[in-house]
Scaffold this active site. Structure first.
Site, PDB file in Angstrom:
ATOM      1  N   ALA A 295       0.963  -1.178   0.240  1.00  0.00           N
ATOM      2  CA  ALA A 295      -0.047   0.047  -0.026  1.00  0.00           C
ATOM      3  C   ALA A 295       0.664   1.196  -0.112  1.00  0.00           C
ATOM      4  O   ALA A 295       1.884   1.316   0.772  1.00  0.00           O
ATOM      5  CB  ALA A 295      -0.872   0.038   1.144  1.00  0.00           C
ATOM      6  N   CYS A 296       0.418   2.169  -0.816  1.00  0.00           N
ATOM      7  CA  CYS A 296       1.267   3.527  -0.972  1.00  0.00           C
ATOM      8  C   CYS A 296       2.736   3.123  -0.967  1.00  0.00           C
ATOM      9  O   CYS A 296       3.333   2.644  -2.053  1.00  0.00           O
ATOM     10  CB  CYS A 296       0.823   4.368   0.293  1.00  0.00           C
ATOM     11  SG  CYS A 296       1.352   6.075   0.055  1.00  0.00           S
ATOM     12  N   ALA A 297       3.466   3.670  -0.173  1.00  0.00           N
ATOM     13  CA  ALA A 297       4.950   3.453  -0.257  1.00  0.00           C
ATOM     14  C   ALA A 297       5.386   1.769  -0.301  1.00  0.00           C
ATOM     15  O   ALA A 297       6.458   1.582  -0.533  1.00  0.00           O
ATOM     16  CB  ALA A 297       5.827   4.158   0.746  1.00  0.00           C
ATOM     17  N   GLY A 299       3.829  -0.264  -1.693  1.00  0.00           N
ATOM     18  CA  GLY A 299       3.754  -0.616  -3.134  1.00  0.00           C
ATOM     19  C   GLY A 299       4.833  -0.553  -4.078  1.00  0.00           C
ATOM     20  O   GLY A 299       5.412  -1.355  -4.480  1.00  0.00           O
ATOM     21  N   LEU A 324      -2.044  -1.150  -3.832  1.00  0.00           N
ATOM     22  CA  LEU A 324      -3.239  -0.029  -3.292  1.00  0.00           C
ATOM     23  C   LEU A 324      -2.766   1.276  -3.261  1.00  0.00           C
ATOM     24  O   LEU A 324      -1.545   1.547  -2.480  1.00  0.00           O
ATOM     25  CB  LEU A 324      -3.443  -0.641  -1.722  1.00  0.00           C
ATOM     26  CG  LEU A 324      -3.946  -2.114  -1.723  1.00  0.00           C
ATOM     27  CD1 LEU A 324      -4.333  -2.412  -0.444  1.00  0.00           C
ATOM     28  CD2 LEU A 324      -4.933  -2.382  -2.782  1.00  0.00           C
TER      29      LEU A 324
END
Length: 560
Positions: A295-297, A299, A324
């Site tokens: 998710a976010c960083a 990812g 995500l």
């Protein structure tokens, strides 16, 4: 139910402030410089300024006579009270405010400033206009009513809240009552255990919640910017419990909150740590492959890990990858990026290296200014003018449970936004290996949010195109966090999907279909196809080499 999105409903891909702004920081001197340049432009073009001043004067005159010139946005909660439209005084003050807003915008649009200067001016004046809203004064009709109803106690409580925030919350109004939640008791309550710990992370394995389970485990990699329990907030919106109830062996990384001793932890350090955690998952479950979710960083971290594994010819250890609201293509079109020049980026690097870390509170301030009416001024009214406690909201509690970034990782992220290295082969080097995402042929599932101001959806879409393998992209009807927390029980959940990924996000959107319901169910079918055979559930956690160390949520998540 499926239907095509309306052509005029194309979502705005980027807002004033985004993830780059939070990583870089937004300096007050840059905003003041913009205001000074706007003022200087006005003085150099007196006829242009006088023309708009006369228009504003004419509109204010009509407002004083009782005319309603500008309709209010029905979705603007600041002016929902009937007094703003029925009371002559409040109606005139609101119309004067809207007239001022319109003329300022028109003045900027019709000026001969450069496009970049106009964008910066719109950004600065948007913040200023929100701050001077008539709803942010003690004359707010809600505040007046509360003052009389409480016998003046609301004002006393509000002053107390203001003083407390000035002393203990960096001068910003609190978004949540800290005492309303406790990690491990009211949030992050799913049963599990820490089965592995190193200097950077704790690996949590959760107790199964199904009679059968799939052989390939799921490893969730949260962003280093926030704590992991966004995936395990309350039982009704816990992604972890949803995965467990549907037969997925679930592991989650809990990052350590770094301090000055860890200033040298960079992206490569985190990639190596995730690789080690992935191998522990394989050892405990006996699986050869692992499904990754970032998710976010997080990812960005799993993408870099897969590129590293591909370069080592070990990519077969990854079965699938879920991204995500994650940016791999860091090109963002936003007025705030116009402030991120070479000098600003280098200054941000120097500050974090001198301190050893980038404090999470500094990032939280920038995130709050992304949506000031929602995240600052609404709480200003609630906490100070109405004298009320902020609401008990689990997402906001998690959002305010700040973490720090080590200086090296902060520098790597600044370089990521500056150079956009993943858009060309070998542009990014991790753990001594060049990364080429087109050679990462792992099947991927990417989720973006229509209203996401942090990682704009069109950038997330372009990020999906950088990957090799079979790709699937889903556009949720939510913002950054709500796109992740979108359980099937949410009656408002829907998403947009188009199986044909074109090079243009707009073209993809116009040909997409709207689907009612949560993307979780679609992802579940997708991930189960890539999770191997089902087998009888093994209830014990860990194994002989990696025995349970302590109950979830572990130690690192509690570090302030």
């Amino acid at each position: 139910m499926r239907e095509k999105p309306a052509r005029d409903s194309l979502p705005t891909p980027a807002a004033f402030i985004n993830a780059q702004s939070a990583i870089t920081g937004l300096r007050g001197r840059d905003l003041l410089s913009t205001l000074r340049s706007v003022a200087a432009h006005g003085l150099r073009n007196p006829l242009h300024s006088a023309r708009h001043a006369l228009k504003l004067g004419g509109q204010l005159g009509r407002v004083l006579l009782g005319e309603t010139l500008h309709p209010t946005n029905p979705q603007d909660a600041r002016f929902a009270d009937p007094a703003w439209s029925l009371n002559p005084f409040y109606r005139r003050s609101l119309q004067a405010y809207l007239s001022w807003q319109k003329q300022v915008k028109s003045w900027i649009d019709e000026s001969n400033m450069s496009p970049d200067d106009r964008a910066r001016a719109h950004f600065a004046f948007a913040l200023l206009n929100d701050a001077v809203s008539p709803s942010n004064t003690l004359l707010n009709p809600l505040a007046v009513k509360e003052l009389f109803n409480s016998g003046g106690n609301s004002l006393v409580r509000g002053i107390g809240h203001l003083v407390d925030d000035l002393l203990h919350n960096d001068g910003l109004p609190r978004q949540v009552t800290k005492q309303a939640f406790e990690v491990g008791k009211t949030v992050a309550t799913t049963t599990g255990a820490v089965v592995f710990r190193n200097e950077l992370l704790e690996l949590i394995q959760y107790k199964p919640m199904s009679e059968k389970q799939y052989s390939k485990p799921l490893l969730v990699v949260p962003p280093q910017i926030n704590k992991y329990y966004i995936f395990d907030l309350s039982p009704h919106n816990s992604f972890v419990q949803y995965a467990l109830k549907n037969g997925l062996q679930t592991f989650v990384i809990s990052w350590r909150n770094p301090d000055v001793r860890h200033r040298e932890w960079g992206l490569s350090t985190y990639v190596e740590a995730v690789e080690e955690a992935m191998n522990v998952c394989r050892a405990i479950t006996g699986a050869r492959e692992v499904n990754l979710m970032g998710a976010c960083a997080g990812g960005l971290t799993i993408a870099a890990l897969q590129g590293h594994l591909q370069a080592k010819r070990q990519l077969r250890r990854v079965s699938s990858a879920t991204y995500l609201v994650s940016l791999l293509d860091s090109e963002l079109d936003s007025p705030a990026t116009l402030f991120a020049d070479e000098q600003t980026l280098e200054a941000a690097k120097r500050r974090s290296y001198q301190r050893g870390v980038l404090d999470g509170r500094d990032m939280a301030k920038v995130f709050a200014w992304m949506r000031p009416n929602d995240l600052i001024w609404s709480y200003f009214v609630n906490n100070y003018l109405l004298g009320k406690e902020p609401p008990a909201f689990d997402i906001l509690y998690w959002n305010n449970d700040n973490t720090r970034l080590p200086a090296a990782l902060h520098g790597d992220l600044l370089d990521f936004f500056k150079h956009n290295p993943l858009t060309h082969p070998g542009g990014l080097e991790v753990c001594g290996t060049p990364i080429d995402l087109q050679k990462v042929t792992v099947d991927s599932f990417s989720v973006a949010g229509i209203n996401d101001h942090i990682t704009p959806w069109d950038a997330v879409y372009r990020s999906t195109l950088l990957l090799g393998g079979e790709r699937r992209f889903v556009l949720s009807n939510s913002g950054h966090v709500q796109s992740i927390l979108n359980p099937p029980s949410n009656p408002k959940a829907n998403y947009v999907e188009n199986g044909k990924l074109s090079s243009d996000p707009r073209a993809w959107y116009y040909d997409a279909k709207r689907v009612d319901g949560s993307w979780w169910t679609q992802w579940l079918s997708w991930i189960q196809e890539r999770s191997g055979a089902q087998k009888d559930t093994h209830m014990a956690l860990g194994n002989q080499n990696y025995p349970p160390m302590e109950a979830a949520p572990g130690t690192y998540v509690r570090v302030r």
